[in-house]
Motif scaffolding. Sequence first.
Motif, PDB file in Angstrom:
ATOM      1  N   ARG A 196       0.808  -1.225   0.000  1.00 38.55           N
ATOM      2  CA  ARG A 196       0.000   0.000   0.000  1.00 38.55           C
ATOM      3  C   ARG A 196       0.839   1.272   0.000  1.00 38.55           C
ATOM      4  N   CYS A 197       2.145   1.153  -0.063  1.00 41.11           N
ATOM      5  CA  CYS A 197       3.014   2.324  -0.118  1.00 41.11           C
ATOM      6  C   CYS A 197       3.592   2.420  -1.533  1.00 41.11           C
ATOM      7  N   ALA A 198       3.075   3.346  -2.321  1.00 36.96           N
ATOM      8  CA  ALA A 198       3.492   3.466  -3.714  1.00 36.96           C
ATOM      9  C   ALA A 198       4.889   4.068  -3.846  1.00 36.96           C
ATOM     10  N   ASP A 199       5.238   4.972  -2.930  1.00 32.97           N
ATOM     11  CA  ASP A 199       6.525   5.666  -3.004  1.00 32.97           C
ATOM     12  C   ASP A 199       7.241   5.552  -1.664  1.00 32.97           C
ATOM     13  N   ALA A 200       8.262   4.711  -1.636  1.00 34.54           N
ATOM     14  CA  ALA A 200       9.050   4.550  -0.415  1.00 34.54           C
ATOM     15  C   ALA A 200      10.089   5.657  -0.325  1.00 34.54           C
ATOM     16  N   ARG A 210      -7.062   7.414  11.606  1.00 35.36           N
ATOM     17  CA  ARG A 210      -6.599   7.442  10.233  1.00 35.36           C
ATOM     18  C   ARG A 210      -5.454   6.461  10.018  1.00 35.36           C
ATOM     19  N   ARG A 211      -5.542   5.699   8.933  1.00 36.99           N
ATOM     20  CA  ARG A 211      -4.571   4.643   8.630  1.00 36.99           C
ATOM     21  C   ARG A 211      -3.447   5.186   7.756  1.00 36.99           C
ATOM     22  N   GLY A 212      -2.209   4.880   8.171  1.00 32.96           N
ATOM     23  CA  GLY A 212      -1.035   5.205   7.383  1.00 32.96           C
ATOM     24  C   GLY A 212      -0.232   3.957   7.080  1.00 32.96           C
ATOM     25  N   ASN A 213       0.296   3.856   5.847  1.00 28.68           N
ATOM     26  CA  ASN A 213       1.172   2.759   5.437  1.00 28.68           C
ATOM     27  C   ASN A 213       2.480   3.363   4.930  1.00 28.68           C
ATOM     28  N   ALA A 214       3.587   2.873   5.421  1.00 30.54           N
ATOM     29  CA  ALA A 214       4.866   3.487   5.071  1.00 30.54           C
ATOM     30  C   ALA A 214       5.930   2.436   4.807  1.00 30.54           C
ATOM     31  N   MET A 271      -0.649   3.151  12.335  1.00 30.08           N
ATOM     32  CA  MET A 271       0.532   3.169  11.471  1.00 30.08           C
ATOM     33  C   MET A 271       1.109   1.773  11.256  1.00 30.08           C
ATOM     34  N   ALA A 272       1.115   1.332   9.980  1.00 30.49           N
ATOM     35  CA  ALA A 272       1.822   0.121   9.575  1.00 30.49           C
ATOM     36  C   ALA A 272       3.063   0.558   8.810  1.00 30.49           C
ATOM     37  N   GLU A 273       4.221   0.066   9.222  1.00 32.08           N
ATOM     38  CA  GLU A 273       5.463   0.646   8.701  1.00 32.08           C
ATOM     39  C   GLU A 273       6.535  -0.413   8.497  1.00 32.08           C
ATOM     40  N   ASN A 274       7.288  -0.251   7.399  1.00 31.12           N
ATOM     41  CA  ASN A 274       8.503  -1.014   7.145  1.00 31.12           C
ATOM     42  C   ASN A 274       9.678  -0.062   7.089  1.00 31.12           C
ATOM     43  N   VAL A 275      10.788  -0.463   7.688  1.00 34.18           N
ATOM     44  CA  VAL A 275      12.036   0.289   7.587  1.00 34.18           C
ATOM     45  C   VAL A 275      13.117  -0.695   7.131  1.00 34.18           C
ATOM     46  N   GLU A 276      13.671  -0.421   5.973  1.00 31.55           N
ATOM     47  CA  GLU A 276      14.644  -1.321   5.355  1.00 31.55           C
ATOM     48  C   GLU A 276      16.026  -0.696   5.471  1.00 31.55           C
ATOM     49  N   LEU A 277      16.981  -1.440   6.031  1.00 31.55           N
ATOM     50  CA  LEU A 277      18.324  -0.928   6.279  1.00 31.55           C
ATOM     51  C   LEU A 277      19.322  -1.719   5.432  1.00 31.55           C
ATOM     52  N   ILE A 278      19.999  -1.027   4.526  1.00 34.62           N
ATOM     53  CA  ILE A 278      20.980  -1.660   3.647  1.00 34.62           C
ATOM     54  C   ILE A 278      22.341  -1.082   4.003  1.00 34.62           C
TER      55      ILE A 278
END
Length: 447
Positions: free
Chosen positions: A163-167, A193-197, A221-228
């Motif tokens: 649901r997050c079109a632009d990360a 209010r629902r947020g997806n990130a 808030m549903a959230e992903n944080v990707e660490l590279i």
Amino acid sequence: MTTSDMTDVTGAESAGDPRANEAAGGAAGVAPVPAQQELSEAAADGPVTDHSGAELESESIALPGDSAQAEKTTRAHRPRSFEVSDFERPTSKQEEWRFTPLRVLAPLFEDAETDVRGEDDHPVTYDVDTPEGVEASTLAPGEAPRGTALVPEDIVSAVASARCADALHLRAGRNAEIAEPARVTITGQGADRRGNAHIVLETEESAVATYVLDHRGSAQMAENVELIVGANSSMTVIALQDWDDDALHITTHHAKLGRDARLKHIVVSLGGRAVRVDVIGELVEPGAEIENLGLYFSDADQYLEHRLFVDHAAPRCTSNSTYKGALQGKGARSVWVGDVLIRKEAEGTNTYELNRNLVLTDGARADSVPNLEIETGEIEGAGHAAATGRFDDEQLFYLRARGIPEIEARRLVVRGFFAELIQQIDVPEIREHLTASIETELERSMN
């Protein structure tokens, strides 16, 4: 200290009760290694009395002793997929959700779009402040490097990704050394209010950078944080959960480290009605190192859950995890679960995980479950410890005997409890903010 002093405190710290250890996710027989004398005294006093079963059942949470309902799969065998349809809603029968208040967090298990009500009316706003040398951009689903480290392991993460079109993508280029932190202030605009990130943080080869994620306001808030973390690079991430009292937040932080890479990951959870932070670190190249630090303070009717999984999949890697929490008020609840997997190819591994909880008032409950899975005997060292307790009467007596009033003496104990972690945060304004926030929390219970 008597057994009655420990009412409503459970977890792997109940070393005197083999059944309690067995229920704590495989931590049987592991005695706690206390950081303070009161914690060892609490463990030595015997089994913990738990009167919170009715509350757990009302939240559809499996009791720790209900092994018949627990899944038999290990942490390393979770399915991963970007398809939301590949995941079912969590139930209390699943090991990874058995503590979580599923009814409270139910809105986050829905496959719901981000609640955008107009061009300038978003459920969550982002204020991005990047120093020179850090590039900010966006990534569509499937656009590299998005998805190279994080592949969802549960329905919340899958929905956040889909649901997050632009990360948001923040990148420190090769050989860059960024002195100032890059800051992302994430502000919720309403508890309904629902947020997806989805956020991607990257350090390329031999780069050095610090990223701060500051969550405020209120939202679902549903959230992903990707660490590279590239080869020979160094990344520091500070994630603040400083929400309003009615916010719901589930986030997954998933890191993948290259050869000789270093990650310092700091989680601070102070606000929110219910917050769950799942931190995953994959050490996939030799010489990589992760340091996980966490600090949390749970108030009345507040639920804070932190889960760690460190996957040692390469030789000569190091990981250390230290989380400390304090609880006060009726219904205050914390859960900490630490999992470390040392694969058979991960020779020369050195790892340790530690959790400490300090209960300040009656009616609070802490669960602490350290797990360690070792598939090779050729390691440098591996261990874990967890303990929960109240104030040490002897420590308080020592301070009061020197003319310090009781309230101030109790504050000094709590300050000292957290000082080790706060001092390891390299951003001065965040240290100051945490110190002030802890003082505010203490005023609620000690005045």
